[in-house]
Design a protein around this motif. Structure first.
Motif, PDB file in Angstrom:
ATOM      1  N   ARG A 102      26.987  -2.865   2.090  1.00  0.00           N
ATOM      2  CA  ARG A 102      25.886  -2.982   3.033  1.00  0.00           C
ATOM      3  C   ARG A 102      25.329  -1.594   3.344  1.00  0.00           C
ATOM      4  N   PRO A 103      24.012  -1.454   3.371  1.00  0.00           N
ATOM      5  CA  PRO A 103      22.989  -2.455   3.093  1.00  0.00           C
ATOM      6  C   PRO A 103      22.893  -2.758   1.594  1.00  0.00           C
ATOM      7  N   ALA A 104      22.493  -3.981   1.287  1.00  0.00           N
ATOM      8  CA  ALA A 104      22.385  -4.419  -0.102  1.00  0.00           C
ATOM      9  C   ALA A 104      21.194  -3.753  -0.778  1.00  0.00           C
ATOM     10  N   ILE A 105      21.158  -3.848  -2.094  1.00  0.00           N
ATOM     11  CA  ILE A 105      20.116  -3.175  -2.872  1.00  0.00           C
ATOM     12  C   ILE A 105      18.728  -3.689  -2.501  1.00  0.00           C
ATOM     13  N   PHE A 106      18.585  -4.982  -2.192  1.00  0.00           N
ATOM     14  CA  PHE A 106      17.263  -5.508  -1.840  1.00  0.00           C
ATOM     15  C   PHE A 106      16.779  -4.946  -0.514  1.00  0.00           C
ATOM     16  N   SER A 107      17.692  -4.691   0.395  1.00  0.00           N
ATOM     17  CA  SER A 107      17.314  -4.059   1.663  1.00  0.00           C
ATOM     18  C   SER A 107      16.806  -2.643   1.417  1.00  0.00           C
ATOM     19  N   CYS A 108      17.430  -1.956   0.463  1.00  0.00           N
ATOM     20  CA  CYS A 108      16.956  -0.614   0.087  1.00  0.00           C
ATOM     21  C   CYS A 108      15.572  -0.708  -0.562  1.00  0.00           C
ATOM     22  N   PHE A 109      15.351  -1.752  -1.360  1.00  0.00           N
ATOM     23  CA  PHE A 109      14.026  -1.969  -1.955  1.00  0.00           C
ATOM     24  C   PHE A 109      12.943  -1.991  -0.870  1.00  0.00           C
ATOM     25  N   ASN A 110      13.212  -2.723   0.204  1.00  0.00           N
ATOM     26  CA  ASN A 110      12.208  -2.903   1.246  1.00  0.00           C
ATOM     27  C   ASN A 110      11.934  -1.623   2.027  1.00  0.00           C
ATOM     28  N   GLN A 111      12.832  -0.658   1.955  1.00  0.00           N
ATOM     29  CA  GLN A 111      12.627   0.619   2.633  1.00  0.00           C
ATOM     30  C   GLN A 111      11.886   1.620   1.746  1.00  0.00           C
ATOM     31  N   ALA A 112      11.933   1.399   0.435  1.00  0.00           N
ATOM     32  CA  ALA A 112      11.460   2.412  -0.509  1.00  0.00           C
ATOM     33  C   ALA A 112       9.999   2.198  -0.898  1.00  0.00           C
ATOM     34  N   ASP A 113       9.318   3.323  -1.143  1.00  0.00           N
ATOM     35  CA  ASP A 113       7.962   3.309  -1.690  1.00  0.00           C
ATOM     36  C   ASP A 113       7.970   3.452  -3.205  1.00  0.00           C
ATOM     37  N   LEU A 114       9.089   3.931  -3.733  1.00  0.00           N
ATOM     38  CA  LEU A 114       9.199   4.234  -5.165  1.00  0.00           C
ATOM     39  C   LEU A 114      10.636   4.047  -5.604  1.00  0.00           C
ATOM     40  N   LEU A 115      10.810   3.485  -6.782  1.00  0.00           N
ATOM     41  CA  LEU A 115      12.138   3.356  -7.379  1.00  0.00           C
ATOM     42  C   LEU A 115      12.232   4.236  -8.612  1.00  0.00           C
ATOM     43  N   ILE A 116      13.344   4.949  -8.733  1.00  0.00           N
ATOM     44  CA  ILE A 116      13.691   5.641  -9.979  1.00  0.00           C
ATOM     45  C   ILE A 116      15.025   5.070 -10.430  1.00  0.00           C
ATOM     46  N   SER A 117      15.060   4.560 -11.648  1.00  0.00           N
ATOM     47  CA  SER A 117      16.280   3.909 -12.118  1.00  0.00           C
ATOM     48  C   SER A 117      16.398   4.072 -13.621  1.00  0.00           C
ATOM     49  N   ASP A 118      17.272   3.259 -14.206  1.00  0.00           N
ATOM     50  CA  ASP A 118      17.481   3.240 -15.650  1.00  0.00           C
ATOM     51  C   ASP A 118      17.095   1.861 -16.177  1.00  0.00           C
ATOM     52  N   VAL A 119      17.247   1.671 -17.467  1.00  0.00           N
ATOM     53  CA  VAL A 119      17.030   0.350 -18.050  1.00  0.00           C
ATOM     54  C   VAL A 119      18.152  -0.557 -17.538  1.00  0.00           C
ATOM     55  N   SER A 120      17.827  -1.393 -16.578  1.00  0.00           N
ATOM     56  CA  SER A 120      18.831  -2.247 -15.950  1.00  0.00           C
ATOM     57  C   SER A 120      18.137  -3.380 -15.227  1.00  0.00           C
ATOM     58  N   SER A 121      18.937  -4.305 -14.697  1.00  0.00           N
ATOM     59  CA  SER A 121      18.374  -5.430 -13.960  1.00  0.00           C
ATOM     60  C   SER A 121      17.731  -4.989 -12.657  1.00  0.00           C
ATOM     61  N   VAL A 122      18.087  -3.809 -12.158  1.00  0.00           N
ATOM     62  CA  VAL A 122      17.466  -3.290 -10.939  1.00  0.00           C
ATOM     63  C   VAL A 122      15.954  -3.182 -11.132  1.00  0.00           C
ATOM     64  N   VAL A 123      15.526  -2.761 -12.319  1.00  0.00           N
ATOM     65  CA  VAL A 123      14.097  -2.605 -12.602  1.00  0.00           C
ATOM     66  C   VAL A 123      13.408  -3.958 -12.580  1.00  0.00           C
ATOM     67  N   SER A 124      14.016  -4.959 -13.219  1.00  0.00           N
ATOM     68  CA  SER A 124      13.408  -6.295 -13.243  1.00  0.00           C
ATOM     69  C   SER A 124      13.269  -6.845 -11.833  1.00  0.00           C
ATOM     70  N   ASP A 125      14.311  -6.682 -11.019  1.00  0.00           N
ATOM     71  CA  ASP A 125      14.253  -7.184  -9.652  1.00  0.00           C
ATOM     72  C   ASP A 125      13.202  -6.443  -8.826  1.00  0.00           C
ATOM     73  N   GLY A 135       0.813  -1.210   0.000  1.00  0.00           N
ATOM     74  CA  GLY A 135       0.000   0.000   0.000  1.00  0.00           C
ATOM     75  C   GLY A 135       0.847   1.261   0.000  1.00  0.00           C
ATOM     76  N   PRO A 136       0.191   2.433  -0.050  1.00  0.00           N
ATOM     77  CA  PRO A 136       0.904   3.709  -0.117  1.00  0.00           C
ATOM     78  C   PRO A 136       1.629   4.015   1.190  1.00  0.00           C
ATOM     79  N   PRO A 137       2.518   5.011   1.178  1.00  0.00           N
ATOM     80  CA  PRO A 137       3.233   5.391   2.400  1.00  0.00           C
ATOM     81  C   PRO A 137       2.252   5.801   3.496  1.00  0.00           C
ATOM     82  N   THR A 138       2.518   5.358   4.707  1.00  0.00           N
ATOM     83  CA  THR A 138       1.633   5.677   5.830  1.00  0.00           C
ATOM     84  C   THR A 138       2.245   6.704   6.777  1.00  0.00           C
ATOM     85  N   GLY A 139       3.553   6.907   6.669  1.00  0.00           N
ATOM     86  CA  GLY A 139       4.215   7.860   7.551  1.00  0.00           C
ATOM     87  C   GLY A 139       4.236   9.257   6.964  1.00  0.00           C
TER      88      GLY A 139
END
Length: 697
Positions: A540-563, A382-386
């Motif tokens: 550290r922290p790894a990219i997946f840990s950053c994923f779990n903290q984020a509500d939105l990703l901004i990136s480029d055409v890369s494997s980060v988007v697929s993950d 769901g959307p950000p609650t904080g």
């Protein structure tokens, strides 16, 4: 900006240091000829002190002097020669009666220095084994601890440090006209150098010497026969590329059979993250062919490398290319992939990508296995609650081909960050690709400007911070994780000592490390205030840990988007390719469910609004559909499909061996490429072992 002037200031400091050294040489020469003892003594002492300081603090600067043949030996010889010239000019010292013994003793000191250096070379060669291992009990090889670093590998520091008593004694002789002091100082230096050489030579004795190369290879053959490996991950690369292999460690450890990691560069052994899987490094191609007679059936390849062609020629092995991430970039469809027996991809999108690329990879050789590493990524809740919307900006690097569409850092990065920082309810996490700036200096400069912008914005914010107990918890979790993943060694450690210390791991460390990592990540994020922008450039922290903290990703055409799509959270992709948005979406399937940002990044405010109010999010359904297209179905789990593919390819290897054995029994000779001997010789000549250069660096 704070970091912008750092490099120029560093160059000024380095230039000042070099000019100071040459000025001291000049002062030493002039004051020796005049002579003027106070300046002569002060210049000589300061010159040696400056050289020692730079040797410890700025060794790269002194390496530039070595390129013009003004290395440490030449500099110290020049300093000592000028001291002798000064002693000849000082009244009260008899050249024949007093200086001649001092000169002879000084020459003896240099003779011992060169002898010690010769011993150091022999010790390093004796301690360089034909292979390097980790997570394997190598006690049978009679490995030993390394000699002191200053004796074996730091000839510059050794010469300068052991010269201090001699220089001090000679300068006291110049000041007092008493040759006694020079004799004492030179005597101490001779004892230090001679004693050091004798002590270092003990590492050439049988008690401290490892087994011969032939015995080491025989031991390896025996270990392979006992361990009976079935599947291996093969990796070769540069110092910044280890992440490509590390992302597959957990998957490799969960496969049926006995896994193995095969490396080609000595330094890479310590770049691989903590794992229970045995590691063997084969620096030379000749030693690697020990695998041909082992029980190994197949190899997984997370990256294409120049040395990959060497292992592909082992006929008893099957090879699968698993890549280190999938994206729509051309690098994800490298023609090299057709050299492998199979190409393993996450889902249908990559299969289609290979067929559209028409590079010779047949569809029957493409196997969909999902992405086992993505299990730690939490799904959309769901959307950000904080009070804050956390945005992860994770651009990729500039790539090898110089295409401006590879990375948004240069053309759009500052605009994206500026718009994000302008929103007071945004918390920005910036995690650039570790290779950013490695090919294009403009990308590196833009990256530094972006970090400066974020630091400046963070400094203007204030608010409540977690208490000291949060920092204490993070410190405790860090110590616990470091204890499990420790790569701490004493300063004098060398490759052989690491090999001795990193034997068979105790118990199942994989589960313990996973648990400790999760605890560390929880403590890390809890130690940071929710309003503070973050720049993350460490592993550290790894990219997946950053994923779990984020509500939105901004990136480029890369494997980060697929993950990221495995979470089904909103995301945006920067379009710096010069294509229209329609062409960009049709050309890159991974962006079909994304908000497209132009280089000006004017769409950031509307993007943030859609994240905060999901009813305006028009891409939610498209993300769910694209997720399965990119990553494949969630059932059965990816690790199950991956393991099944490994077993199937191993079965093909068994079948091939059975056919080869049948032909041998029937007396049918195996076919051989007549040009292979020439290729073997050429590859062996090119397959340099950089161990000595690395050890002496």
């Amino acid at each position: 900006m704070p970091s912008a002037g750092l490099a120029p200031r560093r160059r000024v400091v380095q230039l000042t240091a070099l000019l100071s050294m040459f000025a001291l040489f000049t002062a030493q020469l002039v004051s020796a000829l005049v002579p003027y003892v106070p300046v002569f003594v002060a210049a000589a002492a300061a010159n040696l002190a400056l050289d020692i300081y730079l040797q410890y603090k700025q060794p790269s600067l002194l390496s530039l002097l070595g390129k013009i043949r003004f290395d440490v030996t030449v500099r110290q010889l020049l300093r000592d020669m000028l001291i002798l010239v000064g002693l000849l000019r000082v009244d009260g010292i008899e050249p024949l009666a007093e200086q001649s013994p001092l000169t002879i003793t000084l020459l003896a000191f240099y003779a011992l220095h060169f002898f010690c250096q010769a011993v150091a070379v022999m010790v390093r060669r004796a301690r360089t084994l034909p292979i390097v291992t980790r997570n394997i009990d190598a006690s049978a090889l009679h490995l030993s601890a390394a000699p002191p670093r200053i004796l074996s590998r730091q000839q510059a520091r050794r010469l300068l440090s052991f010269s201090v008593p001699a220089t001090a004694g000679l300068l006291l002789t110049a000041a007092t006209t008493d040759a006694y002091w020079g004799g004492i100082g030179l005597g101490i230096s001779v004892v230090l150098m001679g004693g050091g050489a004798a002590y270092l030579a003990t590492w050439l004795l049988p008690k401290k010497r490892a087994k011969s190369d032939q015995a080491v290879m025989e031991w390896l053959d025996q270990w392979l026969a006992e361990y009976q490996p079935t599947v291996a991950m093969y990796f070769s690369g540069g110092t910044t590329s280890a992440y490509q292999a590390n992302m597959w460690l957990s998957t490799l450890s969960q496969l049926d059979g006995n896994p193995l990691i095969v490396l080609r560069e000595r330094f890479m052994v310590q770049k691989i993250d903590s794992t229970d899987v045995p590691i063997i490094c084969f620096p030379k191609v000749a030693t690697m062919f020990s695998l041909e007679t082992s029980t190994l059936k197949m190899m997984l390849h997370p990256a294409n490398a120049a040395k990959t062609s060497q292992v592909l020629r082992i006929p008893s092995l099957k090879h699968a290319f698993i890549n280190h991430g999938e994206s729509d970039k051309l690098s994800s469809c490298n023609p090299y992939a057709k050299a492998y027996d199979e190409v393993w991809v996450a889902g249908p999108a990559a299969r289609d990508r290979y067929q559209l690329a028409d590079i010779g990879v047949e569809d029957k050789d493409v196997v969909e296995v999902g992405r086992p590493q993505l299990s730690p990524i939490r799904p959309y809740a769901g959307p950000p609650t904080g009070a804050y919307t956390t945005v992860l900006y994770a651009p990729t690097w500039e790539g090898w081909d110089g295409n401006p569409g590879n990375t948004s850092v240069v053309l759009a990065g500052e605009n994206i960050v500026r718009h994000l920082l302008a929103d007071p309810a945004v918390r920005l996490i910036y995690k650039p690709h570790p290779m950013t700036g490695s090919q294009n200096p403009a990308a590196g400069a833009a990256n530094e400007r972006i970090k400066a912008m974020i630091r400046e914005a963070a400094a203007k914010r204030s608010g409540a911070r977690p208490g000291p107990e949060a920092a204490a918890e993070l410190a405790a979790r860090t110590d616990a994780l470091n204890l499990l993943t420790a790569k701490k060694f004493r300063k004098s450690v060398d490759e052989q000592e690491r090999m001795m210390l990193q034997g068979t791991p105790d118990g199942d460390s994989r589960a313990a490390i996973a648990e400790a990592t999760a605890a560390w990540e929880s403590a890390y994020w809890a130690s940071l205030p929710e309003w503070e922008h973050q720049i993350i450039t460490e592993s550290r922290p790894a990219i997946f840990s950053c994923f779990n903290q984020a509500d939105l990703l901004i990136s480029d055409v890369s494997s980060v988007v697929s993950d990221w799509l495995s979470s089904e959270k909103p995301y945006a992709v920067a379009n710096t390719s010069g294509l229209s948005e329609a062409d960009f979406r049709s050309g890159f399937p991974t962006v079909r469910a994304a908000t497209i940002l132009a280089p000006e990044a004017d769409g950031v405010p509307a993007l943030l609004a859609a994240v905060r109010t999901p009813e305006t999010d028009v891409y939610a359904e498209a993300r769910a559909e694209l997720k399965e297209h990119l990553l494949g179905p969630s059932d059965p789990p990816s690790i199950v499909r991956f393991n099944a593919a490994a077993l199937a390819l191993s079965a093909k290897s068994d079948a091939r061996r059975a056919r080869a054995a049948a032909r041998q029994e029937a007396g049918i000779p195996a076919q051989r490429d007549e040009s292979s001997d020439t290729v073997d010789a050429a590859e062996a000549a090119m397959d340099a072992d950089p161990a000595e250069e690395l050890e002496s660096a």
